[in-house]
Design an enzyme around this catalytic site. Sequence first.
Site, PDB file in Angstrom:
ATOM      1  N   TYR A 135      34.292  39.721  35.817  1.00 48.16           N
ATOM      2  CA  TYR A 135      33.694  38.431  35.460  1.00 48.16           C
ATOM      3  C   TYR A 135      32.198  38.534  35.169  1.00 48.16           C
ATOM      4  CZ  TYR A 135      38.089  36.679  37.353  1.00 48.16           C
ATOM      5  OH  TYR A 135      39.424  36.437  37.591  1.00 48.16           O
ATOM      6  N   GLU A 183      36.172  40.972  31.276  1.00 52.31           N
ATOM      7  CA  GLU A 183      36.946  40.105  30.393  1.00 52.31           C
ATOM      8  C   GLU A 183      36.005  39.639  29.283  1.00 52.31           C
ATOM      9  OE1 GLU A 183      39.109  36.945  32.204  1.00 52.31           O
ATOM     10  OE2 GLU A 183      39.844  38.192  33.854  1.00 52.31           O
ATOM     11  N   ASP A 196      34.852  32.724  40.582  1.00 49.02           N
ATOM     12  CA  ASP A 196      35.529  33.907  40.041  1.00 49.02           C
ATOM     13  C   ASP A 196      34.674  35.128  40.382  1.00 49.02           C
ATOM     14  OD1 ASP A 196      37.593  32.402  38.924  1.00 49.02           O
ATOM     15  OD2 ASP A 196      36.513  32.124  37.042  1.00 49.02           O
ATOM     16  N   CYS A 228      35.726  34.205  33.073  1.00 43.97           N
ATOM     17  CA  CYS A 228      37.128  34.137  32.638  1.00 43.97           C
ATOM     18  C   CYS A 228      37.206  33.932  31.132  1.00 43.97           C
ATOM     19  CB  CYS A 228      37.840  32.994  33.358  1.00 43.97           C
ATOM     20  SG  CYS A 228      39.540  32.724  32.791  1.00 43.97           S
ATOM     21  N   TYR A 266      46.040  43.423  32.312  1.00 45.23           N
ATOM     22  CA  TYR A 266      45.286  42.393  33.032  1.00 45.23           C
ATOM     23  C   TYR A 266      45.299  42.672  34.529  1.00 45.23           C
ATOM     24  CZ  TYR A 266      44.000  37.764  34.793  1.00 45.23           C
ATOM     25  OH  TYR A 266      43.395  36.718  35.460  1.00 45.23           O
ATOM     26  N   CYS A 293      18.767  26.930  25.935  1.00 49.20           N
ATOM     27  CA  CYS A 293      18.320  28.221  25.425  1.00 49.20           C
ATOM     28  C   CYS A 293      17.524  28.008  24.146  1.00 49.20           C
ATOM     29  CB  CYS A 293      19.511  29.118  25.129  1.00 49.20           C
ATOM     30  SG  CYS A 293      19.071  30.695  24.370  1.00 49.20           S
ATOM     31  N   CYS A 341      39.679  26.434  33.011  1.00 50.79           N
ATOM     32  CA  CYS A 341      38.496  26.824  32.253  1.00 50.79           C
ATOM     33  C   CYS A 341      37.341  26.927  33.227  1.00 50.79           C
ATOM     34  CB  CYS A 341      38.174  25.808  31.158  1.00 50.79           C
ATOM     35  SG  CYS A 341      36.642  26.183  30.261  1.00 50.79           S
TER      36      CYS A 341
END
Length: 211
Positions: A136, A96, A131, A53, A84, A208, A199
């Site tokens: 996504y 997105e 999602d 998202c 959208y 990472c 969120c």
Amino acid sequence: MWPHESLELPTPATALEGRDTPIRISGVHYVNGRTMLPPFPEEYEEIVLGLGCFWGAERLFWEMPGVYVTAVGYAGGQTPNPTYEETCTGRTGHAEVVRVIFDPTEIGLPELLRAFWEAHDPTQGMRQGNDIGTQYRSVIYTTNELQRPLVDKSLQEYDQALQQQGMGNVTTEVAPLDAFYYAEEYHQQYLAKNPAGYCGLKGTGVACPVT
């Protein structure tokens, strides 16, 4: 009828037709007041990233020092100037994404990629958590030839880090940016306008390495 949560990308023959006219937006970043529309300063760089998202993803990057401006939109698919609602059908092929314009003298692409990898789970294919759908998926769209080796290196290093923790392989799509289509005004800087909004960012907890 295509399902809302499509897990397969459309072909050019099955994609929605779209339109010639871009979605109209103010072009003004709600947080910093800068323009979200090109041309951008020549010395700055652009990378387009998709990590689920785009609401939370955009906030992640506009808060980073050295990022000049951000915008959310759609990229990687077939349909020109999608809405959208169209993107959510799975019939545009777009993800997105967040357009990130940054000053390379203040922040490097490896640092942006580290934030990208650590903020989501890039092993999930056509989804991020709850999602579900092609929009996504995890994507990186480069805007110049010098970016690709850095992207490939970071992907390989993070893939190895994930495997060392017993996780799956990275499924992130990497390609040159074909086109970026701005999302509707209400999506731009959504979490600044709606601080209690959704969120979906959730990383793997695996750091990472940046070399």
